[in-house]
Design a protein around this motif. Structure first.
Motif, PDB file in Angstrom:
ATOM      1  N   PHE A  10       6.121  10.031   4.246  1.00  0.00           N
ATOM      2  CA  PHE A  10       6.218   8.991   3.225  1.00  0.00           C
ATOM      3  C   PHE A  10       7.172   7.923   3.720  1.00  0.00           C
ATOM      4  N   MET A  14       8.551   5.141  -0.461  1.00  0.00           N
ATOM      5  CA  MET A  14       7.938   6.301  -1.113  1.00  0.00           C
ATOM      6  C   MET A  14       8.763   7.566  -0.946  1.00  0.00           C
ATOM      7  N   GLU A  15       9.551   7.626   0.121  1.00  0.00           N
ATOM      8  CA  GLU A  15      10.374   8.818   0.341  1.00  0.00           C
ATOM      9  C   GLU A  15      11.360   9.045  -0.800  1.00  0.00           C
ATOM     10  N   LEU A  17      10.673   9.118  -3.823  1.00  0.00           N
ATOM     11  CA  LEU A  17      10.004   9.992  -4.788  1.00  0.00           C
ATOM     12  C   LEU A  17      10.047  11.456  -4.360  1.00  0.00           C
ATOM     13  N   SER A  22      11.428  12.122   4.186  1.00  0.00           N
ATOM     14  CA  SER A  22      10.218  11.387   4.545  1.00  0.00           C
ATOM     15  C   SER A  22       9.156  12.252   5.215  1.00  0.00           C
ATOM     16  N   ARG A  48       1.101  15.783  -5.665  1.00  0.00           N
ATOM     17  CA  ARG A  48       1.463  15.388  -7.032  1.00  0.00           C
ATOM     18  C   ARG A  48       1.958  16.586  -7.850  1.00  0.00           C
ATOM     19  N   PHE A  59       2.763   7.444  -7.617  1.00  0.00           N
ATOM     20  CA  PHE A  59       2.016   7.924  -6.447  1.00  0.00           C
ATOM     21  C   PHE A  59       0.519   8.013  -6.736  1.00  0.00           C
ATOM     22  N   VAL A  65      -4.650   7.689  -4.901  1.00  0.00           N
ATOM     23  CA  VAL A  65      -3.332   7.066  -4.771  1.00  0.00           C
ATOM     24  C   VAL A  65      -3.365   5.689  -5.429  1.00  0.00           C
ATOM     25  N   ILE A  69      -0.558   1.487  -1.877  1.00  0.00           N
ATOM     26  CA  ILE A  69      -0.129   2.544  -0.965  1.00  0.00           C
ATOM     27  C   ILE A  69      -1.150   2.630   0.155  1.00  0.00           C
ATOM     28  N   PHE A  96       1.712   8.110   4.035  1.00  0.00           N
ATOM     29  CA  PHE A  96       1.599   7.266   2.846  1.00  0.00           C
ATOM     30  C   PHE A  96       2.702   6.225   2.926  1.00  0.00           C
ATOM     31  N   SER A  98       4.210   2.725   1.112  1.00  0.00           N
ATOM     32  CA  SER A  98       4.196   1.770   0.022  1.00  0.00           C
ATOM     33  C   SER A  98       4.266   0.367   0.610  1.00  0.00           C
TER      34      SER A  98
END
Length: 103
Positions: A10, A14-15, A17, A22, A48, A59, A65, A69, A96, A98
């Motif tokens: 990620f 996004m990491e 989240l 990562s 998820r 996400f 997604v 993303i 993934f 962002s």
């Protein structure tokens, strides 16, 4: 039943989240309970449901997604790899990223 080793990364914020981690290595069943091969959509649902404790809507939206993303499968845009229907293979690398940033 055998498992696949999937490397997930990620970035682009996004990491945050995922507890600021990562890179993750996941064990995913090679086949679904129906006997069908596991696909990228199952991986997204796994992430998820098993890895996120909050803000899942940042996400996933509906069954995919969120827009914004970028998804890479082995360094290739997922749009060239059947997107959600991509059949996972052992040692796949799924990234993934962002592309949305506040300002």
């Amino acid at each position: 039943m055998t498992d696949l080793t999937i490397h997930v990364e990620f970035s682009g914020g996004m990491e945050l989240l995922f507890n600021n981690v990562s890179k993750h290595t996941l064990q995913i069943p090679a086949k679904q309970s129906s006997g069908e091969p596991s696909r990228l959509q199952e991986l997204i649902f796994y992430i998820r449901d098993k890895m996120m404790t909050e803000k899942q809507d940042l996400f996933v939206e509906k069954d995919t997604v969120r827009p914004g993303i970028l998804v890479l499968i082995n360094n290739v845009d997922w749009e060239l790899c059947d997107e959600l229907d991509y059949e996972l293979e052992d040692k796949d690398e799924i990234v993934f990223i962002s592309t949305l940033h506040g300002g």
